[in-house]
Design a protein around this motif. Structure first.
Motif, PDB file in Angstrom:
ATOM      1  N   ALA A   3       0.939   6.182  12.374  1.00 19.04           N
ATOM      2  CA  ALA A   3      -0.193   6.573  13.132  1.00 19.04           C
ATOM      3  C   ALA A   3      -0.856   8.076  12.164  1.00 19.04           C
ATOM      4  O   ALA A   3      -2.372   8.295  12.624  1.00 19.04           O
ATOM      5  CB  ALA A   3       1.181   8.213  13.935  1.00 19.04           C
ATOM      6  N   ALA A   4      -0.641   8.239  10.643  1.00 21.35           N
ATOM      7  CA  ALA A   4      -1.229   8.701  10.079  1.00 21.35           C
ATOM      8  C   ALA A   4      -2.789   7.709   9.746  1.00 21.35           C
ATOM      9  O   ALA A   4      -3.610   8.613   9.596  1.00 21.35           O
ATOM     10  CB  ALA A   4      -0.504   8.816   8.730  1.00 21.35           C
ATOM     11  N   CYS A   5      -2.281   6.576   9.642  1.00 18.06           N
ATOM     12  CA  CYS A   5      -3.321   5.611   8.965  1.00 18.06           C
ATOM     13  C   CYS A   5      -4.921   5.346   9.999  1.00 18.06           C
ATOM     14  O   CYS A   5      -5.501   5.452  10.076  1.00 18.06           O
ATOM     15  CB  CYS A   5      -2.791   4.483   8.686  1.00 18.06           C
ATOM     16  N   ALA A   6      -4.358   5.465  12.010  1.00 17.52           N
ATOM     17  CA  ALA A   6      -4.651   5.452  12.443  1.00 17.52           C
ATOM     18  C   ALA A   6      -5.665   6.751  12.277  1.00 17.52           C
ATOM     19  O   ALA A   6      -6.546   6.334  13.172  1.00 17.52           O
ATOM     20  CB  ALA A   6      -4.013   5.002  13.819  1.00 17.52           C
ATOM     21  N   ALA A   7      -5.115   7.721  12.468  1.00 16.92           N
ATOM     22  CA  ALA A   7      -5.887   9.518  13.005  1.00 16.92           C
ATOM     23  C   ALA A   7      -6.635   9.214  11.340  1.00 16.92           C
ATOM     24  O   ALA A   7      -7.940   9.615  11.461  1.00 16.92           O
ATOM     25  CB  ALA A   7      -4.649  10.032  12.718  1.00 16.92           C
ATOM     26  N   GLY A   8      -6.316   9.052  10.430  1.00 13.84           N
ATOM     27  CA  GLY A   8      -6.948   9.259   9.349  1.00 13.84           C
ATOM     28  C   GLY A   8      -8.042   8.422   9.061  1.00 13.84           C
ATOM     29  O   GLY A   8      -9.737   8.471   9.035  1.00 13.84           O
ATOM     30  N   GLY A   9      -7.819   6.430   9.449  1.00 15.10           N
ATOM     31  CA  GLY A   9      -9.068   5.974   9.671  1.00 15.10           C
ATOM     32  C   GLY A   9     -10.213   6.027  10.920  1.00 15.10           C
ATOM     33  O   GLY A   9     -10.790   5.831  10.574  1.00 15.10           O
ATOM     34  N   TYR A  10      -9.246   7.082  11.409  1.00 11.40           N
ATOM     35  CA  TYR A  10     -10.614   7.229  13.083  1.00 11.40           C
ATOM     36  C   TYR A  10     -11.420   8.065  11.863  1.00 11.40           C
ATOM     37  O   TYR A  10     -12.603   7.897  12.663  1.00 11.40           O
ATOM     38  CB  TYR A  10      -9.867   7.762  14.296  1.00 11.40           C
ATOM     39  N   LEU A  11     -10.935   8.707  11.542  1.00 11.24           N
ATOM     40  CA  LEU A  11     -12.277   9.737  11.434  1.00 11.24           C
ATOM     41  C   LEU A  11     -12.473   9.849  10.277  1.00 11.24           C
ATOM     42  O   LEU A  11     -13.896  10.280  10.647  1.00 11.24           O
ATOM     43  CB  LEU A  11     -10.724  11.691  10.591  1.00 11.24           C
ATOM     44  N   VAL A  12     -12.687   8.592   8.991  1.00 10.99           N
ATOM     45  CA  VAL A  12     -13.398   8.180   7.784  1.00 10.99           C
ATOM     46  C   VAL A  12     -14.116   7.698   8.856  1.00 10.99           C
ATOM     47  O   VAL A  12     -15.235   7.465   8.418  1.00 10.99           O
ATOM     48  CB  VAL A  12     -11.960   6.988   7.606  1.00 10.99           C
ATOM     49  N   HIS A  13     -14.154   6.889   9.935  1.00 11.16           N
ATOM     50  CA  HIS A  13     -15.318   5.542  10.431  1.00 11.16           C
ATOM     51  C   HIS A  13     -15.976   6.186  11.243  1.00 11.16           C
ATOM     52  O   HIS A  13     -17.168   6.213  11.349  1.00 11.16           O
ATOM     53  CB  HIS A  13     -14.222   4.562  11.279  1.00 11.16           C
ATOM     54  N   ARG A  14     -15.327   7.311  11.814  1.00 10.62           N
ATOM     55  CA  ARG A  14     -16.000   8.432  12.775  1.00 10.62           C
ATOM     56  C   ARG A  14     -17.411   9.333  12.034  1.00 10.62           C
ATOM     57  O   ARG A  14     -18.526   9.505  12.134  1.00 10.62           O
ATOM     58  CB  ARG A  14     -15.488   9.462  13.669  1.00 10.62           C
ATOM     59  N   LEU A  15     -17.207  10.121  10.243  1.00  7.81           N
ATOM     60  CA  LEU A  15     -17.365  10.501   9.828  1.00  7.81           C
ATOM     61  C   LEU A  15     -18.556   9.362   8.955  1.00  7.81           C
ATOM     62  O   LEU A  15     -19.506  10.017   9.016  1.00  7.81           O
ATOM     63  CB  LEU A  15     -16.692  11.228   8.499  1.00  7.81           C
ATOM     64  N   VAL A  16     -18.200   8.529   8.603  1.00  8.03           N
ATOM     65  CA  VAL A  16     -18.916   7.564   7.684  1.00  8.03           C
ATOM     66  C   VAL A  16     -20.410   7.786   8.460  1.00  8.03           C
ATOM     67  O   VAL A  16     -21.139   7.063   8.215  1.00  8.03           O
ATOM     68  CB  VAL A  16     -18.720   6.277   7.080  1.00  8.03           C
ATOM     69  N   LYS A  17     -19.608   6.813  10.246  1.00  7.01           N
ATOM     70  CA  LYS A  17     -20.643   6.460  10.881  1.00  7.01           C
ATOM     71  C   LYS A  17     -21.715   7.079  11.530  1.00  7.01           C
ATOM     72  O   LYS A  17     -22.606   7.286  11.398  1.00  7.01           O
ATOM     73  CB  LYS A  17     -20.292   6.150  12.654  1.00  7.01           C
ATOM     74  N   MET A  48      -8.516  -1.303  15.271  1.00  5.36           N
ATOM     75  CA  MET A  48      -7.714  -1.413  14.939  1.00  5.36           C
ATOM     76  C   MET A  48      -7.748  -1.944  13.690  1.00  5.36           C
ATOM     77  O   MET A  48      -6.234  -1.301  12.951  1.00  5.36           O
ATOM     78  CB  MET A  48      -6.857  -1.475  15.766  1.00  5.36           C
ATOM     79  N   GLY A  49      -8.135  -3.421  13.069  1.00  8.37           N
ATOM     80  CA  GLY A  49      -8.345  -3.559  11.795  1.00  8.37           C
ATOM     81  C   GLY A  49      -7.538  -2.828  11.132  1.00  8.37           C
ATOM     82  O   GLY A  49      -7.065  -3.174   9.734  1.00  8.37           O
ATOM     83  N   PHE A  50      -8.738  -1.729  10.581  1.00 10.89           N
ATOM     84  CA  PHE A  50      -8.414  -0.833   9.835  1.00 10.89           C
ATOM     85  C   PHE A  50      -7.536   0.077   9.273  1.00 10.89           C
ATOM     86  O   PHE A  50      -6.916   0.042   8.041  1.00 10.89           O
ATOM     87  CB  PHE A  50      -9.981   0.216   9.759  1.00 10.89           C
ATOM     88  N   PRO A  51      -6.893   0.785  10.215  1.00  4.80           N
ATOM     89  CA  PRO A  51      -5.571   1.840   9.924  1.00  4.80           C
ATOM     90  C   PRO A  51      -3.728   0.298  10.111  1.00  4.80           C
ATOM     91  O   PRO A  51      -3.553   0.639   9.271  1.00  4.80           O
ATOM     92  CB  PRO A  51      -5.151   2.379  11.044  1.00  4.80           C
ATOM     93  N   LEU A  52      -3.968  -0.969  10.053  1.00  2.00           N
ATOM     94  CA  LEU A  52      -3.618  -2.069  10.752  1.00  2.00           C
ATOM     95  C   LEU A  52      -3.028  -2.363   9.555  1.00  2.00           C
ATOM     96  O   LEU A  52      -1.884  -2.583   8.910  1.00  2.00           O
ATOM     97  CB  LEU A  52      -3.182  -3.017  11.731  1.00  2.00           C
ATOM     98  N   GLY A  53      -4.482  -2.729   8.886  1.00  2.00           N
ATOM     99  CA  GLY A  53      -4.249  -3.454   7.415  1.00  2.00           C
ATOM    100  C   GLY A  53      -3.258  -2.038   6.406  1.00  2.00           C
ATOM    101  O   GLY A  53      -2.880  -2.548   5.547  1.00  2.00           O
ATOM    102  N   PRO A  59      -5.243  -8.053  -0.545  1.00  2.00           N
ATOM    103  CA  PRO A  59      -6.381  -8.622  -0.080  1.00  2.00           C
ATOM    104  C   PRO A  59      -6.592  -9.240   1.362  1.00  2.00           C
ATOM    105  O   PRO A  59      -7.627  -9.011   2.022  1.00  2.00           O
ATOM    106  CB  PRO A  59      -6.590 -10.058  -1.084  1.00  2.00           C
ATOM    107  N   ILE A  60      -6.002 -10.002   2.435  1.00  2.00           N
ATOM    108  CA  ILE A  60      -5.604  -9.859   4.066  1.00  2.00           C
ATOM    109  C   ILE A  60      -5.633  -8.254   4.239  1.00  2.00           C
ATOM    110  O   ILE A  60      -6.620  -8.844   5.297  1.00  2.00           O
ATOM    111  CB  ILE A  60      -4.331 -10.105   3.808  1.00  2.00           C
ATOM    112  N   CYS A  61      -5.400  -7.275   4.030  1.00  2.00           N
ATOM    113  CA  CYS A  61      -4.723  -6.710   4.065  1.00  2.00           C
ATOM    114  C   CYS A  61      -7.185  -5.808   4.356  1.00  2.00           C
ATOM    115  O   CYS A  61      -7.399  -5.097   5.593  1.00  2.00           O
ATOM    116  CB  CYS A  61      -4.544  -5.519   4.097  1.00  2.00           C
TER     117      CYS A  61
END
Length: 161
Positions: free
Chosen positions: A108-122, A144-149, A17-19
């Motif tokens: 690294a996987a979460c950062a790449a995936g998170g960036y891709l998902v965020h930009r696609l949704v945008k 970065m809170g998205f992939p860090l969490g 829940p914190i993440c």
């Protein structure tokens, strides 16, 4: 993995829940609130004491200090935000030193995936669900809170898979 499925069962219900809050808030206003960082440290303070040997528990606090110093340097260099640095430091005690390379791969996987998902949704109609999110208009800045969490949650969940 240096932590067990029973550790994960202690950590996950309190950490996830914190993440989620951190990811949501960082995308919404591009800030990770200190209350989330304090909550994560509090969760480790209690659950770590219950699940880890005392010597391991004590050494894990050093992870927080080391990551805080590294985060401060990266923040001063403009590589990441102060909230990102503080959240990474608060998450560090949950990660065994022997799992550092695994955690870096997950991050690294979460950062790449998170960036891709965020930009696609945008650029998709899904953006209309939360049009007020500051991260849509933050230019090159990325929440970065998205992939860090996500990375912390995935790391902690691995023993359950």
């Amino acid at each position: 993995m240096a932590h067990s499925a029973s550790d994960a069962l202690w950590y996950l219900p309190l950490v996830v829940p914190i993440c989620i809050f951190v990811a949501w808030n960082d995308m919404r206003v591009m800030k990770i609130p200190n209350v989330a960082v304090y909550a994560l440290v509090g969760v480790f303070a209690v659950t770590g004491l219950l699940t880890l040997d005392l010597d391991v528990y004590a050494w894990r606090w050093l992870h927080l200090i080391v990551m805080l110093v590294i985060g401060m340097v990266l923040n001063a260099a403009g590589v990441l935000g102060a909230g990102d640095a503080k959240f990474a430091a608060a998450a560090a005690p949950f990660v065994a030193l022997s799992d550092l390379s695994t955690m870096l791969y997950i991050l690294a996987a979460c950062a790449a995936g998170g960036y891709l998902v965020h930009r696609l949704v945008k650029i998709s109609p899904l953006r209309k669900l939360v049009p007020e999110w500051e991260s849509w208009s933050s230019g090159k800045r990325f929440p970065m809170g998205f992939p860090l969490g996500a990375a912390l949650a995935f790391y902690l969940a691995i023993p359950l898979i």
